[in-house]
Design a protein around this motif. Structure first.
Motif, PDB file in Angstrom:
ATOM      1  N   VAL A 154       0.845  -1.199   0.000  1.00 54.63           N
ATOM      2  CA  VAL A 154       0.000   0.000   0.000  1.00 54.63           C
ATOM      3  C   VAL A 154       0.879   1.247   0.000  1.00 54.63           C
ATOM      4  CG1 VAL A 154      -1.697   1.341   1.312  1.00 54.63           C
ATOM      5  CG2 VAL A 154      -1.934  -1.145   1.138  1.00 54.63           C
ATOM      6  N   LEU A 155       1.944   1.198   0.788  1.00 50.83           N
ATOM      7  CA  LEU A 155       2.848   2.350   0.879  1.00 50.83           C
ATOM      8  C   LEU A 155       3.509   2.632  -0.468  1.00 50.83           C
ATOM      9  CD1 LEU A 155       3.802   4.358   2.983  1.00 50.83           C
ATOM     10  CD2 LEU A 155       5.686   2.806   3.546  1.00 50.83           C
ATOM     11  N   GLY A 156       3.903   1.588  -1.178  1.00 48.91           N
ATOM     12  CA  GLY A 156       4.491   1.775  -2.504  1.00 48.91           C
ATOM     13  C   GLY A 156       3.503   2.415  -3.471  1.00 48.91           C
ATOM     14  N   GLY A 157       2.233   1.996  -3.377  1.00 49.42           N
ATOM     15  CA  GLY A 157       1.205   2.618  -4.201  1.00 49.42           C
ATOM     16  C   GLY A 157       1.017   4.079  -3.872  1.00 49.42           C
ATOM     17  N   ALA A 311      18.078   2.485  -1.138  1.00 47.36           N
ATOM     18  CA  ALA A 311      17.766   1.155  -1.653  1.00 47.36           C
ATOM     19  C   ALA A 311      18.783   0.728  -2.699  1.00 47.36           C
ATOM     20  CB  ALA A 311      16.359   1.158  -2.245  1.00 47.36           C
ATOM     21  N   LEU A 312      19.200   1.645  -3.554  1.00 46.74           N
ATOM     22  CA  LEU A 312      20.179   1.325  -4.592  1.00 46.74           C
ATOM     23  C   LEU A 312      21.539   0.994  -4.001  1.00 46.74           C
ATOM     24  CD1 LEU A 312      19.265   4.042  -7.274  1.00 46.74           C
ATOM     25  CD2 LEU A 312      18.800   1.582  -7.392  1.00 46.74           C
ATOM     26  N   TYR A 371      12.283  -2.339  -0.576  1.00 48.68           N
ATOM     27  CA  TYR A 371      13.332  -1.991   0.389  1.00 48.68           C
ATOM     28  C   TYR A 371      12.771  -1.945   1.806  1.00 48.68           C
ATOM     29  CZ  TYR A 371      16.780   1.009   2.757  1.00 48.68           C
ATOM     30  OH  TYR A 371      17.691   1.536   3.641  1.00 48.68           O
ATOM     31  N   LEU A 372      11.654  -1.257   1.983  1.00 49.98           N
ATOM     32  CA  LEU A 372      11.058  -1.153   3.314  1.00 49.98           C
ATOM     33  C   LEU A 372      10.532  -2.500   3.792  1.00 49.98           C
ATOM     34  CD1 LEU A 372       9.126   2.223   2.877  1.00 49.98           C
ATOM     35  CD2 LEU A 372      11.269   1.842   4.120  1.00 49.98           C
ATOM     36  N   VAL A 417      14.578   6.521  12.307  1.00 52.54           N
ATOM     37  CA  VAL A 417      13.587   5.482  12.606  1.00 52.54           C
ATOM     38  C   VAL A 417      13.886   4.228  11.802  1.00 52.54           C
ATOM     39  CG1 VAL A 417      11.136   4.888  12.566  1.00 52.54           C
ATOM     40  CG2 VAL A 417      11.837   7.188  13.206  1.00 52.54           C
ATOM     41  N   GLY A 418      14.334   4.388  10.552  1.00 51.77           N
ATOM     42  CA  GLY A 418      14.753   3.234   9.762  1.00 51.77           C
ATOM     43  C   GLY A 418      15.908   2.513  10.429  1.00 51.77           C
TER      44      GLY A 418
END
Length: 881
Positions: A154-157, A311-312, A371-372, A417-418
């Motif tokens: 959902v977050l990616g969307g 992410a990369l 990634y997340l 936070v990550g």
């Protein structure tokens, strides 16, 4: 019980998607409803193309479809096939047609006033929210199928749907952002086909994409083929064999194409019929980059979130097939952003346009979601190292731009936070929820900041608000009252020449038959008529506009344009019109030399034998210009008095070919005192010349006796390359031609005097008694008595026009007078019906219907095959037991 739990989970995610769809619009909603001042109530439509094209076209098409007019109307500019020509915009747009169904229901149940622009401005907000819901939903489904956990799917969307690119597309060209729906839907359909051998969704994804917009279907074709080739060449475990995938995908694409034929075929016809002039400017391989080309910071179109950079730089996750795939796609498409060649490729090898960037936004959103979703598997050291390039990149961005964007302070907070998610053992779920919430806040802040700075800047917000669209800058009550008054006076076939300022689509949203149009797709015959045949010179050069007739009375009369409305202080340079009404602000003028709507003549002129615009005007006044019948008349060429006209440069130097205008402007003064004859009162001068600015590269204005013609700079994407111009001016002893400073090529080709004697004679001879009645999809001309012979009407001729007489049947329609419809009336014909259906429409409709039926059979066939295989496998298992 398990089914109830599953349904509850699905409902929960649907509610989350709905909430995020609305949340993504928080900033634009606040700008729309929060301020008390109407001048601050900004709606989701850009002030240029949005107000001048998107909203008028939506209103216009809705009114036409509601009354049952499906294809052609005389009030579509000079007249034409709006189904074909507006397929680029909304006439075949799936989202628009779903929208107007609900608009019609709302109009019926709640009395919505759909006939004003304000309604469609508000409507755009609600449609955008619903589109965003669909975008998030299909992206969520795609991400789930490639292994992303639901929350991050959902977050990616949300990252994709709430991107600055989505809002730029939606606010300026609302139909552009429809492609945000079709991209994840197509990828989802391809994955289901490749993994499970189920082609149904792919069939309908192809069909919907092709129906909705042929232009973006080209983008979708490219990326779909690329994705399919990658998936076939670099297969993952569990995929079907390449041969089986091709056996499924090719027939599916063909069936999807078949379903779309009734829309796609005609949309492509409209595009091919458009006057597409070759872009003459050399395209560099690498663009000259500036601060606003930084896709990581303050790019005007796309912002790559810093999470994609991390992410990369997280190689440990590249072991995942889809992670590696979308990391590579993200890198490649980021590199593409620096090359105008890529922009040209995606724009069909025409002028470079950056409309493919939505793909990059999708790829980086998919990458971030993965990634997340896998962040808990990232080693602490790897995560810490991945932060370094982010700070280097953002630090350089701040230094180059010399300013800090408002979202910058959120970067370390999200990263912290990550870091907690990576490092935590016991409280990881809490940190995960906090990270997801922060990413939503961060994405929304980036989008709102970009919208505020790059979209809702003063040049836009000065106009796209409620006060503006209800003012005399766009559509005031007084303007509408005057137009409605003219409509009550005039006959149905007569046109009104009026537009508000430079709003060429004024007739669309004020509801009258006018003479102007602003559209990216305009029938090439109309453009040829204006630029080449008659050389009607518009006030503003553009390949996407036409307006009025340059105050040339012959053309006004020929096209039944018998009423003009002008502001009181405007100079009316059309001597054969007289003022009949004024309210102190606006004056209504009536043509004193009108012509019959239907005109009969036995004189036929060959268009190839006519060499000048004025000669062509005279031929149309005295007969019919066509190559569909053998010519039987010769039109005398008008006298060229160029040799009798003196020329004097002022604040400029002129050698007969090159004109160098000094600072503060200058030009040439034409002296007519040496003419052998004295023109009659009210005569006009037609001046044909070639003007081209050699140096410097800039916009410039040609002012001929007060008529200002704005010309585009030489490298403009929208330049017409029509430099052989004609200017009309009232006859006077001297006529100045003034230009801004620069070096020009100026070559006079001819100067002619028009005394309108032929128009006066043609108007006196107008004695046909008739009545025109407009029906949905047709026009009827009732003659008081039969009048056999060759006839012409100022209805735009298009392939598909049919003219029938009540006695003779088909009257054989043909192109006449460059744009008009000609036909031969037979004995006994007193009722003539003119109708239009796009060429091959019924054939394409049958193909679409058969393909749709075939799609259901095809999908059901594979469903039955799968059930049969399961049945056989189950039986074999029982036998083994």
């Amino acid at each position: 019980m398990e089914k109830l739990i599953l349904l509850a989970k699905r409902f929960r995610y649907l509610m989350l998607i709905a909430f995020l769809a609305l949340l993504s619009h928080a900033y634009v909603l606040w700008r729309l409803i929060a301020p008390d001042d109407e001048k601050q109530k900004i709606f989701m439509t850009g002030a240029n193309d949005g107000l001048e094209q998107m909203l008028p076209m939506q209103l216009y098409l809705y009114e036409k479809f509601k009354e049952g007019t499906l294809f052609f109307d005389m009030d579509f500019g000079l007249g034409g096939d709006f189904y074909t020509d507006l397929a680029y915009y909304y006439s075949t747009n799936v989202i628009y047609h779903i929208n107007i169904i609900f608009v019609r229901i709302g109009e019926f149940l709640f009395g919505y006033d759909t006939g004003n622009i304000e309604f469609w401005a508000f409507n755009g907000f609600f449609i955008s929210v619903l589109k965003t819901f669909a975008i998030i939903f299909f992206t969520y489904k795609f991400l789930k199928i490639i292994g992303v956990r639901p929350v991050y799917a959902v977050l990616g969307g949300f990252i994709f749907a709430a991107s600055p690119t989505y809002f730029r597309f939606t606010i300026f060209w609302s139909f552009f952002s429809d492609v945000f729906i079709w991209l994840p839907l197509t990828f989802l359909a391809l994955e289901i086909l490749i993994r499970k051998g189920r082609p149904a969704l792919f069939v309908f994804a192809v069909a919907l994409t092709l129906i909705n917009n042929f232009y973006f279907a080209y983008f979708q074709l490219i990326i779909s083929v690329v994705y399919l080739v990658i998936r076939l060449c670099a297969r993952r475990e569990g995929d079907l064999g390449a041969g089986r995938v091709l056996k499924l995908s090719i027939p599916s694409a063909i069936i999807g194409f078949g379903i779309s034929t009734v829309a796609f075929f005609h949309a492509v016809r409209g595009f091919l019929n458009n006057d597409s002039r070759e872009y003459m400017v050399e395209v560099p391989f690498i663009a000259e980059l500036g601060p606003q080309d930084n896709i990581f910071y303050e790019n005007y179109l796309v912002i790559i979130l810093f999470l994609a950079v991390q992410a990369l730089f997280t190689p440990v996750l590249y072991r995942n097939y889809y992670y590696k795939l979308f990391a590579v796609l993200t890198i490649v498409f980021m590199i593409f952003t620096v090359s105008p060649y890529v922009d040209t490729f995606f724009n069909g090898f025409q002028q470079p346009q950056k409309r493919w960037h939505y793909m990059l936004v999708f790829f980086h959103g998919v990458l971030i979601a993965q990634y997340l979703s896998n962040l808990r598997h990232v080693p602490l050291k790897t995560y810490a190292l991945s932060m370094v390039p982010v700070y280097i990149l953002l630090g350089l961005s701040v230094w180059i731009a010399d300013e800090m964007v408002v979202w910058l302070w959120l970067v370390p907070l999200v990263q912290f936070v990550g870091l907690a998610v990576v490092a935590a053992d016991k409280e990881r779920r809490t940190f995960t929820v906090a990270l997801a919430a922060l990413v939503i806040i961060f994405t929304g802040t980036v989008s709102a900041s970009h919208t505020n700075e790059e979209i809702y800047h003063p040049g836009i917000t000065d106009r796209n608000h409620l006060f503006y669209i209800n003012s005399n800058h766009y559509r005031s009550e007084l303007q509408q009252y005057n137009i409605d008054h003219i409509k009550e006076m005039k006959e149905p076939e007569q046109k009104i020449d009026y537009r508000v300022r430079e709003q060429d689509n004024t007739p669309m949203y004020m509801g009258f038959s006018g003479t102007s149009m602003y559209s990216s797709i305009i029938n090439g015959e109309i453009i040829d008529f204006y630029y080449n045949d008659l050389k009607v010179n518009f006030p503003h050069e553009s390949i996407s506009r036409y307006a009025s007739f340059q105050s040339r009375n012959n053309l006004y009369s020929l096209f039944s344009t018998d009423y003009l409305m002008r502001k009181g202080d405007a100079v009316l340079t059309t001597a054969r019109f007289r003022p009949i009404l004024t309210d102190g602000t606006y004056t209504i003028h009536e043509n004193t030399l009108p012509l019959d709507f239907i005109r009969f003549s036995d004189r036929i002129y060959d268009p190839d034998a006519l060499t000048t615009p004025l000669q062509r005007e005279h031929a149309m006044l005295e007969g019919v210009v066509t190559d569909a019948h053998p010519s039987n008349s010769v039109m005398a060429a008008p006298e060229n008095v160029l040799d009798e006209v003196g020329m004097e440069a002022f604040n400029a130097d002129y050698d007969g070919q090159t004109l160098e205008v000094h600072d503060d402007g200058g030009g040439l003064r034409l002296d007519f005192s040496g003419l052998t004859g004295v023109p009659a009162d009210g005569a006009d001068v037609y001046i044909e010349l070639h003007i081209e600015l050699v140096d410097p590269v800039k916009r410039f204005t040609v002012d001929v006796d007060g008529y200002q013609n704005d010309r585009l700079f030489a490298t403009s994407k929208y330049r017409t390359y029509a430099d052989d111009l004609l200017y009309r001016a009232e006859f006077d002893r001297t006529i100045p031609i003034q230009l801004s400073s620069g070096k020009y090529e100026v070559d006079f080709e001819g100067i002619y005097i028009e005394d309108y004697s032929r128009l006066e004679e043609a108007s006196r001879e107008s004695d046909v008694s008739y009545e025109v009645t407009e029906h949905p999809n047709s026009y009827e001309i009732a003659l008081d008595e039969e009048h056999p012979g060759l006839a012409v009407v100022p209805i735009m001729y298009r392939d598909g026009i049919t003219v029938t007489g009540n006695s003779s049947g088909d009257l054989g329609a043909f192109r006449a007078n460059y744009l008009m419809t000609g036909f031969e009336v037979g004995p006994g014909d007193t009722s003539i019906r003119i109708s239009y259906t796009p060429p091959y429409y019924w054939v394409t409709l049958i193909i679409s219907a058969v393909s749709l039926l075939g799609a259901f059979i095809y999908a059901d066939l594979f469903g039955m095959q799968k059930s049969l295989r399961r049945f056989i496998e189950t039986g074999k298992a029982r036998n083994r037991r």
